[in-house]
Motif scaffolding. Structure first.
Motif, PDB file in Angstrom:
ATOM      1  N   ASP A 173      48.631  44.988  35.504  1.00  0.00           N
ATOM      2  CA  ASP A 173      48.103  46.111  35.224  1.00  0.00           C
ATOM      3  C   ASP A 173      48.335  47.053  36.314  1.00  0.00           C
ATOM      4  OD1 ASP A 173      47.166  45.015  32.676  1.00  0.00           O
ATOM      5  OD2 ASP A 173      45.827  43.894  34.013  1.00  0.00           O
TER       6      ASP A 173
ATOM      7  N   SER B  53      37.998  44.464  35.256  1.00  0.00           N
ATOM      8  CA  SER B  53      39.219  44.666  34.786  1.00  0.00           C
ATOM      9  C   SER B  53      40.337  43.733  34.920  1.00  0.00           C
ATOM     10  CB  SER B  53      39.407  45.869  35.837  1.00  0.00           C
ATOM     11  OG  SER B  53      39.776  45.648  36.983  1.00  0.00           O
ATOM     12  N   SER B  54      41.353  43.916  34.447  1.00  0.00           N
ATOM     13  CA  SER B  54      42.459  43.285  34.449  1.00  0.00           C
ATOM     14  C   SER B  54      42.125  41.770  33.933  1.00  0.00           C
ATOM     15  CB  SER B  54      43.114  43.130  35.801  1.00  0.00           C
ATOM     16  OG  SER B  54      44.164  42.372  35.689  1.00  0.00           O
TER      17      SER B  54
ATOM     18  N   SER C 116      51.662  43.472  31.949  1.00  0.00           N
ATOM     19  CA  SER C 116      50.222  43.784  31.399  1.00  0.00           C
ATOM     20  C   SER C 116      49.509  42.469  31.478  1.00  0.00           C
ATOM     21  CB  SER C 116      50.098  44.780  30.416  1.00  0.00           C
ATOM     22  OG  SER C 116      50.369  43.966  29.098  1.00  0.00           O
ATOM     23  N   SER C 117      48.143  42.728  31.757  1.00  0.00           N
ATOM     24  CA  SER C 117      47.398  41.413  31.297  1.00  0.00           C
ATOM     25  C   SER C 117      47.404  41.263  29.877  1.00  0.00           C
ATOM     26  CB  SER C 117      46.030  41.523  31.901  1.00  0.00           C
ATOM     27  OG  SER C 117      45.410  42.362  31.434  1.00  0.00           O
TER      28      SER C 117
END
Length: 326
Positions: free
Chosen positions: A84, A144-145, A97-98
């Motif tokens: 990310d 996040s992530s 991306s996660s």
């Protein structure tokens, strides 16, 4: 890049199996598996593994192992520490991306206070080790992530030097740092195993071990450490939306760890600092490095409720700090 020797695999497998509690075939995200020595041990233990490998030299053998199994292993060309990124547009491996990773894992997001949805295992490279620990902390506090999916559990091999910092006690001004406060407040920290550096090989051309010099801190081992986000982290006034401000407050406080807390509060134009500390039962002459992690959270929550303290005071520096870390 450090590569675990075969005799270490059994120990790692036992540590990760303890309290797995994630279903009949627990899922595990492994990053930087290298030649797959530990990967094979985890597969033998019954884990379903999604492996993130950034080095194309190792991908062929890992993909061959993937093809020989019936869906128990999924290999993705990616770098765990390039999940990310802030860059716009399509991601080019090893950036990933996660969302893609968690789709491969088959793991859905759960509320923060729910049980751990996923275990992650990996060896943290000594290059930029501190920066990588900070990046994980930012993501955890901001949800996040990987932490958009809940309280993801990290099982990381880190240097003994950094483990010493993470678990330091108040009063030790050279070891007790902003990273210490934020890690102890945010994670349950458990030492699973200490392994001598000699148990790891390296793919460096000279065949040596790039062990960083630690100065006054011990650094004879690699430490397998479990970091489980605290279930009650976001209680009171601390929220993912203001976590960056809290992180910056702690970091700025430790710019002068031996200074008095009252001096720092006065530098923030807080006129009633004495009354605030009295209400929080913090000694008037307390030094920055003598406060416990919980004291910083209580202080932040009190400042949030103070009419004399505005988050806008921190805004520009918080934004710059976050961008730099990412």
């Amino acid at each position: 890049r450090f590569i675990a020797c075969p005799q270490l695999a059994r120990t790692v497998r036992r540590c990760l199996q303890s309290g797995a509690g994630l279903g009949p075939q627990p899922v595990l995200l492994e990053f930087a598996p290298g030649p797959g020595i530990l990967t094979r041990s985890l597969l033998d233990a019954g884990f379903r593994v999604v492996a993130l490998e950034s080095n194309s030299d190792f991908l062929t053998d890992l993909q061959s192992l993937e093809n020989s199994l019936d869906g128990q292993l999924k290999v993705i060309h990616g770098d765990f520490f390039r999940l990310d990124p802030l860059a716009k547009g399509a991601l080019k491996p090893p950036a990933v991306s996660s969302d893609k990773v968690f789709e491969a894992l088959g793991v859905a997001a759960v509320p923060w206070r729910a049980d751990v949805p996923l275990k992650i295992f990996g060896i943290v490279s000594q290059q930029l080790e501190r920066n990588r620990l900070w990046r994980l902390l930012f993501a955890m506090y901001e949800c996040s992530s990987i932490y958009r999916y809940g309280r993801v559990e990290l099982n990381l091999f880190i240097s003994e030097k950094e483990y010493t910092v993470l678990t330091a006690k108040p009063g030790k001004s050279k070891v007790y740092q902003a990273l210490t406060v934020l890690a102890q407040l945010g994670y349950e920290i458990e030492l699973l195993h200490k392994e001598p550096w000699s148990s790891f090989a390296t793919n460096l051309k000279n065949g040596g071990l790039a062990i960083p010099k630690a100065g006054q801190l011990p650094n004879d081992h690699f430490c397998l450490v479990r970091l489980t986000p605290q279930q009650n982290l976001f209680t009171g006034g601390l929220k993912p939306s203001n976590a960056s401000t809290f992180i910056f407050m702690v970091k700025q406080s430790f710019a002068k760890p031996k200074s008095k807390l009252t001096d720092r509060l006065n530098s923030w134009s807080l006129d009633n600092s004495d009354a605030l500390l009295k209400a929080l039962e913090i000694p008037k002459n307390a030094a920055i490095c003598n406060l416990y992690p919980e004291d910083y959270k209580r202080l932040f929550e009190a400042l949030q409720n103070s009419d004399l303290f505005g988050e806008s005071f921190f805004h520009d520096e918080v934004l710059a700090s976050t961008r730099t870390m990412n």
